[in-house]
Write a protein that holds these residues in place. Sequence first.
Motif, PDB file in Angstrom:
ATOM      1  N   VAL A 104       0.851  -1.196   0.000  1.00  0.00           N
ATOM      2  CA  VAL A 104       0.000   0.000   0.000  1.00  0.00           C
ATOM      3  C   VAL A 104       0.882   1.240   0.000  1.00  0.00           C
ATOM      4  CG1 VAL A 104      -1.757   1.301   1.255  1.00  0.00           C
ATOM      5  CG2 VAL A 104      -1.819  -1.205   1.259  1.00  0.00           C
ATOM      6  N   ARG A 105       0.616   2.156  -0.928  1.00  0.00           N
ATOM      7  CA  ARG A 105       1.371   3.402  -0.933  1.00  0.00           C
ATOM      8  C   ARG A 105       0.891   4.262   0.240  1.00  0.00           C
ATOM      9  NH1 ARG A 105       4.058   5.612  -5.490  1.00  0.00           N
ATOM     10  NH2 ARG A 105       2.613   4.645  -6.966  1.00  0.00           N
ATOM     11  N   CYS A 106       1.820   4.656   1.113  1.00  0.00           N
ATOM     12  CA  CYS A 106       1.486   5.372   2.339  1.00  0.00           C
ATOM     13  C   CYS A 106       2.372   6.592   2.527  1.00  0.00           C
ATOM     14  CB  CYS A 106       1.698   4.472   3.569  1.00  0.00           C
ATOM     15  SG  CYS A 106       0.723   2.972   3.630  1.00  0.00           S
ATOM     16  N   ALA A 268      -8.730  -3.411   3.799  1.00  0.00           N
ATOM     17  CA  ALA A 268      -9.234  -3.511   2.421  1.00  0.00           C
ATOM     18  C   ALA A 268      -8.902  -2.203   1.713  1.00  0.00           C
ATOM     19  CB  ALA A 268     -10.731  -3.771   2.441  1.00  0.00           C
ATOM     20  N   TRP A 269      -7.629  -1.987   1.523  1.00  0.00           N
ATOM     21  CA  TRP A 269      -7.192  -0.692   0.995  1.00  0.00           C
ATOM     22  C   TRP A 269      -6.761  -0.824  -0.453  1.00  0.00           C
ATOM     23  CZ3 TRP A 269      -8.242   3.926   2.404  1.00  0.00           C
ATOM     24  CH2 TRP A 269      -7.558   5.000   1.811  1.00  0.00           C
ATOM     25  N   ASP A 270      -7.049   0.202  -1.190  1.00  0.00           N
ATOM     26  CA  ASP A 270      -6.770   0.260  -2.617  1.00  0.00           C
ATOM     27  C   ASP A 270      -5.284   0.098  -2.911  1.00  0.00           C
ATOM     28  OD1 ASP A 270      -7.395   0.893  -5.329  1.00  0.00           O
ATOM     29  OD2 ASP A 270      -6.570   2.878  -4.969  1.00  0.00           O
ATOM     30  N   ARG A 271      -4.933  -0.908  -3.725  1.00  0.00           N
ATOM     31  CA  ARG A 271      -3.549  -1.111  -4.146  1.00  0.00           C
ATOM     32  C   ARG A 271      -3.307  -0.336  -5.442  1.00  0.00           C
ATOM     33  NH1 ARG A 271      -4.214  -3.495   0.696  1.00  0.00           N
ATOM     34  NH2 ARG A 271      -2.441  -4.810   1.248  1.00  0.00           N
ATOM     35  N   PRO A 272      -2.089   0.167  -5.629  1.00  0.00           N
ATOM     36  CA  PRO A 272      -1.821   0.962  -6.830  1.00  0.00           C
ATOM     37  C   PRO A 272      -1.861   0.138  -8.105  1.00  0.00           C
ATOM     38  CG  PRO A 272       0.196   0.642  -5.549  1.00  0.00           C
ATOM     39  CD  PRO A 272      -0.928   0.073  -4.746  1.00  0.00           C
ATOM     40  N   VAL A 517       5.330  10.675  -8.435  1.00  0.00           N
ATOM     41  CA  VAL A 517       4.285  11.597  -7.975  1.00  0.00           C
ATOM     42  C   VAL A 517       3.113  11.631  -8.952  1.00  0.00           C
ATOM     43  CG1 VAL A 517       5.884  12.966  -6.588  1.00  0.00           C
ATOM     44  CG2 VAL A 517       5.384  13.681  -8.923  1.00  0.00           C
ATOM     45  N   LEU A 518       3.373  11.435 -10.237  1.00  0.00           N
ATOM     46  CA  LEU A 518       2.265  11.337 -11.191  1.00  0.00           C
ATOM     47  C   LEU A 518       1.431  10.090 -10.922  1.00  0.00           C
ATOM     48  CD1 LEU A 518       4.025  12.509 -14.468  1.00  0.00           C
ATOM     49  CD2 LEU A 518       2.037  13.602 -13.409  1.00  0.00           C
ATOM     50  N   ALA A 519       2.095   8.991 -10.548  1.00  0.00           N
ATOM     51  CA  ALA A 519       1.367   7.772 -10.188  1.00  0.00           C
ATOM     52  C   ALA A 519       0.529   8.005  -8.931  1.00  0.00           C
ATOM     53  CB  ALA A 519       2.344   6.618  -9.971  1.00  0.00           C
ATOM     54  N   ILE A 520       1.114   8.715  -7.956  1.00  0.00           N
ATOM     55  CA  ILE A 520       0.390   9.027  -6.723  1.00  0.00           C
ATOM     56  C   ILE A 520      -0.841   9.869  -7.036  1.00  0.00           C
ATOM     57  CG2 ILE A 520       0.530  10.343  -4.561  1.00  0.00           C
ATOM     58  CD1 ILE A 520       3.561   9.550  -4.534  1.00  0.00           C
ATOM     59  N   ARG A 522      -2.476  10.093  -9.888  1.00  0.00           N
ATOM     60  CA  ARG A 522      -3.449   9.331 -10.675  1.00  0.00           C
ATOM     61  C   ARG A 522      -4.229   8.364  -9.778  1.00  0.00           C
ATOM     62  NH1 ARG A 522      -4.453   8.733 -15.983  1.00  0.00           N
ATOM     63  NH2 ARG A 522      -2.766  10.157 -16.473  1.00  0.00           N
ATOM     64  N   GLU A 523      -3.522   7.742  -8.849  1.00  0.00           N
ATOM     65  CA  GLU A 523      -4.202   6.844  -7.910  1.00  0.00           C
ATOM     66  C   GLU A 523      -5.193   7.620  -7.048  1.00  0.00           C
ATOM     67  OE1 GLU A 523      -1.098   4.948  -5.706  1.00  0.00           O
ATOM     68  OE2 GLU A 523      -0.134   4.210  -7.529  1.00  0.00           O
ATOM     69  N   ALA A 524      -4.789   8.821  -6.607  1.00  0.00           N
ATOM     70  CA  ALA A 524      -5.676   9.628  -5.768  1.00  0.00           C
ATOM     71  C   ALA A 524      -6.946  10.021  -6.509  1.00  0.00           C
ATOM     72  CB  ALA A 524      -4.944  10.876  -5.280  1.00  0.00           C
ATOM     73  N   GLU A 525      -6.812  10.328  -7.819  1.00  0.00           N
ATOM     74  CA  GLU A 525      -7.982  10.696  -8.604  1.00  0.00           C
ATOM     75  C   GLU A 525      -8.953   9.524  -8.727  1.00  0.00           C
ATOM     76  OE1 GLU A 525      -8.504  13.939 -10.017  1.00  0.00           O
ATOM     77  OE2 GLU A 525      -6.924  14.220  -8.528  1.00  0.00           O
TER      78      GLU A 525
END
Length: 539
Positions: A104-106, A268-272, A517-520, A522-525
Amino acid sequence: MALIDNTIAPSGAAFQANRAGMLALIDRMRSLEERARAASAAAKERFHKRSQLLPRERVALLLDPDTPFIELSTLAGYMFDVPDADKSIPGCGLIAGIGFVSGVRCMVSASDSGIDAGALQPMGLDKQLRVQELALENKLPLVQLVESAGANLLRYRVEDFVRGGNIFRNLARLSAAGLPVVTVTHGSSTAGGAYQTGLSDYIVMVRGRTRAFLAGPPLLKAATGEIATEEELGGAEMHTSISGLGDYLAGDDRDALRIARDIMAGLAWDRPSRDGDTVFVPPRYDPEELLGIMPMDHKRPVDMRQAIARFVDGSDFIEFGADYGPATVCGHAKIEGHPVGIITNNGPLDPAGANKATHFIQACCQSRTPLLYLNNTTGYMVGRAYEEAGMIKHGSKMIQAVTSATVPQITLYCGASFGAGNYGMCGRGFHPRFCFSWPNAKTAVMGGEQAAETMAIVTEAAAARKGKPVEREQLDKMKAKITAVFDGQMDVFATSARVLDDGVIDPRDTRAVLAEVLAICREAERRNPQPMQFSVARP
């Protein structure tokens, strides 16, 4: 896509001079970062003697091996703890960054308790608030590794106490936004700092080491006359069995970090996942050459397309409106498959350039394309012709577009970022999602020489109105002082120390950092955590 033609000659004298200057700045940056690591590591024997891990050892065990970790604000607080540049320790007593915990990205925040027992250093409040802001904005769970002596009372300022409440407010906001807060309390978490533990959703405590109380034994005795030991007041066993503050009791630091990883794995957290292209080509030109592109003197021109060519996929760049307002460069590219709109400067911003940038920002919002601002400008153009052409109104439109943009905006200070150009190019005051600097970056309202000359003209005009002569020696001293003040504060080692960016990066790491950071973003969106009316409360 359109390949950017190479115009860089690595064997040229200018390139070699730029490269040597950039490497010297990188060496200075790395030596300061190492100074903080060494200061913390000096406590190794003391930590290991009491069966504890050093703060950076804790972070390393928490994170997934061989995965990216973007450490943030490593120079924060430099020259604020002590004014002696040779003795100042940057970092504010806090290790922070974005990485992976059990896939999980944290956001990870760890007290650097090897330095002054983890007491919050000057500018530490600003760094901690920025870390929480990034977690909220990018919808990231927060993992805290807490062991802190609290605020440094020798440097007490009432405004820091009042603003410090935002730390606890943000923890409640994270929980209410559906973003889990997992805290390992490795040692002290006292007074107001106890709420850093108490406002967490999952709390791991270490047997024999955790101390969480609102008043320690000395203050308790002074305030009420009651006598109690630290263990009785706030030990891990008491909190996990009696008060209910702690949820998990760990045997030692390693066990606590294992539990934290298990907690994150069990959510149950969203994986990238990558929404950009899964196959991409690296730049056709060597990223190593980024060292020699940027001149050390911000007055010297540079073609920012050459920098772009060394970190975007295939060195391909579709330029937008190339012949209109050409000093403002806009266009589309990809970075490790992630689409991005890029705005940068080959000189000051003029009315045409501001109009073009405004159009481009709005077009990127329409297509949901993130924006990357590469700051390299001395500001908006001045002079009668530019005023008549509507420089103020066109610059204002650009600033309005930046302010109202509906896509993630990322800012990288590559050279100068002066005057209102800093605002139009999404400077820190405009809340870019992430903001980084290259080691040569400079930020100011204007250059030191221009500021000094401006004040000299004003002083001479004031004296003339009064019919008094101007003493040239005094004027020269004033100009020298103003130049020194501006030059001392525009340097990236001064601005990053003030947490006016999220960290200084080696230009050669630009592609890797931007891809992350672009991946971060995009995942946040895509991510949709379920917000609640209240944060999770302890039973």
